[in-house]
Scaffold this motif. Structure first.
Motif, PDB file in Angstrom:
ATOM      1  N   SER A   1       0.821  -1.218   0.000  1.00 21.03           N
ATOM      2  CA  SER A   1       0.000   0.000   0.000  1.00 21.03           C
ATOM      3  C   SER A   1       0.851   1.263   0.000  1.00 21.03           C
ATOM      4  N   SER A   2       1.947   1.234   0.749  1.00 18.09           N
ATOM      5  CA  SER A   2       2.767   2.443   0.856  1.00 18.09           C
ATOM      6  C   SER A   2       3.422   2.782  -0.482  1.00 18.09           C
ATOM      7  N   ALA A   3       3.700   1.778  -1.307  1.00 11.87           N
ATOM      8  CA  ALA A   3       4.286   2.040  -2.629  1.00 11.87           C
ATOM      9  C   ALA A   3       3.243   2.665  -3.550  1.00 11.87           C
ATOM     10  N   ILE A   4       1.994   2.239  -3.383  1.00 15.43           N
ATOM     11  CA  ILE A   4       0.928   2.811  -4.205  1.00 15.43           C
ATOM     12  C   ILE A   4       0.680   4.264  -3.789  1.00 15.43           C
ATOM     13  N   ALA A   5       0.693   4.507  -2.480  1.00 15.12           N
ATOM     14  CA  ALA A   5       0.490   5.874  -1.990  1.00 15.12           C
ATOM     15  C   ALA A   5       1.664   6.772  -2.373  1.00 15.12           C
ATOM     16  N   ASN A   6       2.856   6.189  -2.404  1.00 14.65           N
ATOM     17  CA  ASN A   6       4.055   6.984  -2.667  1.00 14.65           C
ATOM     18  C   ASN A   6       5.062   6.157  -3.474  1.00 14.65           C
ATOM     19  N   PRO A   7       4.887   6.115  -4.806  1.00 14.41           N
ATOM     20  CA  PRO A   7       5.762   5.278  -5.638  1.00 14.41           C
ATOM     21  C   PRO A   7       7.247   5.642  -5.520  1.00 14.41           C
ATOM     22  N   GLN A   8       7.513   6.882  -5.147  1.00 12.78           N
ATOM     23  CA  GLN A   8       8.904   7.323  -4.986  1.00 12.78           C
ATOM     24  C   GLN A   8       9.631   6.480  -3.926  1.00 12.78           C
ATOM     25  N   LEU A   9       8.854   5.904  -2.998  1.00 13.17           N
ATOM     26  CA  LEU A   9       9.440   5.062  -1.957  1.00 13.17           C
ATOM     27  C   LEU A   9      10.230   3.899  -2.571  1.00 13.17           C
ATOM     28  N   ILE A  10       9.703   3.323  -3.661  1.00  9.74           N
ATOM     29  CA  ILE A  10      10.410   2.221  -4.339  1.00  9.74           C
ATOM     30  C   ILE A  10      11.767   2.726  -4.818  1.00  9.74           C
ATOM     31  N   SER A  11      11.753   3.874  -5.498  1.00  9.28           N
ATOM     32  CA  SER A  11      12.988   4.447  -6.052  1.00  9.28           C
ATOM     33  C   SER A  11      13.983   4.744  -4.935  1.00  9.28           C
ATOM     34  N   ASP A  12      13.478   5.321  -3.839  1.00  5.61           N
ATOM     35  CA  ASP A  12      14.369   5.727  -2.751  1.00  5.61           C
ATOM     36  C   ASP A  12      15.032   4.518  -2.095  1.00  5.61           C
ATOM     37  N   ILE A  13      14.248   3.486  -1.822  1.00  4.77           N
ATOM     38  CA  ILE A  13      14.824   2.309  -1.145  1.00  4.77           C
ATOM     39  C   ILE A  13      15.784   1.593  -2.093  1.00  4.77           C
ATOM     40  N   ALA A  14      15.402   1.476  -3.370  1.00  3.16           N
ATOM     41  CA  ALA A  14      16.263   0.775  -4.341  1.00  3.16           C
ATOM     42  C   ALA A  14      17.571   1.534  -4.540  1.00  3.16           C
ATOM     43  N   ALA A  15      17.489   2.871  -4.574  1.00  2.00           N
ATOM     44  CA  ALA A  15      18.706   3.666  -4.790  1.00  2.00           C
ATOM     45  C   ALA A  15      19.641   3.510  -3.602  1.00  2.00           C
ATOM     46  N   LYS A  16      19.070   3.441  -2.414  1.00  2.00           N
ATOM     47  CA  LYS A  16      19.917   3.381  -1.221  1.00  2.00           C
ATOM     48  C   LYS A  16      20.447   1.962  -0.964  1.00  2.00           C
ATOM     49  N   TYR A  17      19.611   0.961  -1.124  1.00  2.00           N
ATOM     50  CA  TYR A  17      20.026  -0.389  -0.712  1.00  2.00           C
ATOM     51  C   TYR A  17      20.089  -1.408  -1.849  1.00  2.00           C
TER      52      TYR A  17
END
Lengths: 198, 251
Positions: free
Chosen positions: B104-120
């Motif tokens: 749900s949090s990825a749907i609410a804020n797709p940028q979260l996917i990008s941020d976590i992938a970029a960092k880890y």
């Protein structure tokens, strides 16, 4: 004492946990004196090879690593930065292993990242103690998008789609696994135990 | 070739496994570490631990549990539930999780996917999608299928991949809990448009269902909960039968 080189390169926790399970003493360190004094050295690594090289350079530890005479084990990106160079960020690496690190080509039958359990073979290549009691065809856990090419230092191979690559490398006292022994179940534990007992 | 994976999923509330598990000889039913270790010894390829707690205290308990799991289990595991910020993901990474799953949090804020992938890294990010077939179109839902979103499954899965997701865990809400088989055709279509692995979830009732989703359905992994927990299918038997059906599995 095993030194795990701390160069701010991703999660080192799983390597620590694996050594804990085997009851090994270890220390996370970037101190050259501690690394030189260690019986064994592990160079872990997660993430991007170019970043990992930059971080390692920033520690000033590269000459120390190259001068070590005791067993050193690179895991995943740790292995990759011990190769000649990597296509990931087009970076020159330590040049310990005579291998180049390349990106897996697009292949509908072989997804990238190469993620999951795959078999390692040709374990007799290096007649290496790292694979004591590890049969050819054993499954180990991989997670990577770049692979080390086959070379004279290859001691284990793996196939992903059409690509046959080095699953493990050895040059003198330097060892590397592209897979994660710390996540490869009992077989992985055997490989780490073998390294610890070298 | 990389083996098809079998992934038991355990629901955790306040640090305990919620559903009863039917292992012989396990006295402490509810102990997530013990359950995980059992599954690992039986040949599970990965584990998923879903935190279904809604409270802050429960979240802290879960992070402590993740540390114990990481110390005791030598195969990869994913944790999910309640991850809505990069900090949540960082905390679980530090606790020793190999991957996190966001929904749900990825749907609410797709940028979260990008941020976590970029960092880890992409290998750390599983994007879970719960979708329902609405008049022939698969639409993503949130909150266990209760809330419909305007995101179409295939478009959303592609976006998640482009943003750096390392795997897609698609659950068909139409099949989940039915034990009548997975949504094989949809998995096959999803697998064809994605270059990252697809994990199938929802509908497993027998071994043939798992054979089907890993062959016809082209899924890279099959996740299931109750059929494993209630001992309806034992993992060693499942692996043997998959191998017999010509599916490449880890032995």
């Amino acid at each position: 004492m095993i030194a795990i080189i701390d160069y701010k390169c991703g999660n080192l926790r799983s390597v620590e946990n694996a050594l804990d399970r085997l009851g090994c003493e270890y220390k996370l360190t970037a101190d050259p004196a501690e690394i030189i004094a260690a019986d064994k050295v592990i160079l872990p690594g997660v993430g991007n090879a170019a970043e990992a090289m930059a971080n390692l350079e920033a520690t000033g530890l590269i000459p120390v690593i190259k001068s070590l005479r005791r067993p050193v084990l690179g895991i995943c990106v740790g292995l990759q930065i011990m190769c000649r160079d990597s296509e990931e960020g087009n970076v020159k690496c330590l040049g310990i292993f005579d291998s180049h690190v390349r990106r897996f080509p697009a292949d509908p039958e072989a997804k990238v990242p190469h993620m999951g359990w795959n078999q390692i073979g040709n374990l007799n290549l290096g007649k290496c103690k790292l694979f004591n009691d590890v049969p050819s065809g054993s499954f180990v856990y991989f997670v990577h998008s770049y692979y080390p090419t086959l070379c004279q230092d290859t001691i284990a191979t793996c196939r992903h789609g059409q690509m046959l690559f080095s699953a493990a490398l050895k040059y003198e006292n330097y060892y590397g696994t592209q897979f994660h022994p710390e996540k490869s179940g009992d077989i992985g534990e055997q490989i780490i135990r073998n390294f610890v007992n070298l | 070739m990389v083996a098809k994976r079998i992934i038991p999923c355990l629901d955790i509330r306040d640090g305990q496994v919620v559903k009863g598990i039917n292992f012989l000889g396990v006295k402490e039913v509810g102990d997530a570490v013990e359950m995980g270790r059992r599954y690992s010894q039986e040949g599970a390829d990965e584990l998923v631990f879903l935190d279904i707690t809604a409270t802050f205290e429960g979240r802290k308990t879960f992070a402590q549990l993740v540390e114990k799991i990481a110390l005791n289990i030598n195969i990869p595991f994913t944790v999910g539930g309640g991850i809505s910020t990069l900090e949540d993901a960082s905390r679980l990474l530090d606790a020793g999780a190999d991957k996190i799953s966001i929904n749900s949090s990825a749907i609410a804020n797709p940028q979260l996917i990008s941020d976590i992938a970029a960092k880890y890294g992409s290998q750390f990010v599983v994007v879970a999608i719960d979708a329902k077939n609405i008049d022939g179109t698969w639409m993503a839902t949130t909150h266990g299928g209760r809330n419909l979103t305007d995101r179409e499954l295939f478009t959303w899965a592609r976006e998640a991949q482009d943003r750096g997701a390392g795997e897609i865990l698609f659950t068909s809400m139409d099949h989940d809990g039915t034990k009548a088989g997975y949504a094989c055709e949809t998995y096959a279509a999803l697998s064809e448009i994605l270059s990252i692995p697809v994990i199938a979830s929802g509908g497993a009732g027998n071994v043939q269902h798992i054979v089907d989703v890993l062959s016809k359905g082209k899924a890279d992994a099959a996740l299931a909960a109750s059929i494993f927990h209630y001992g309806e299918i034992a993992i060693p038997d499942l692996k043997a039968q998959l191998a017999e059906a010509g599916i490449n599995v880890r032995k």
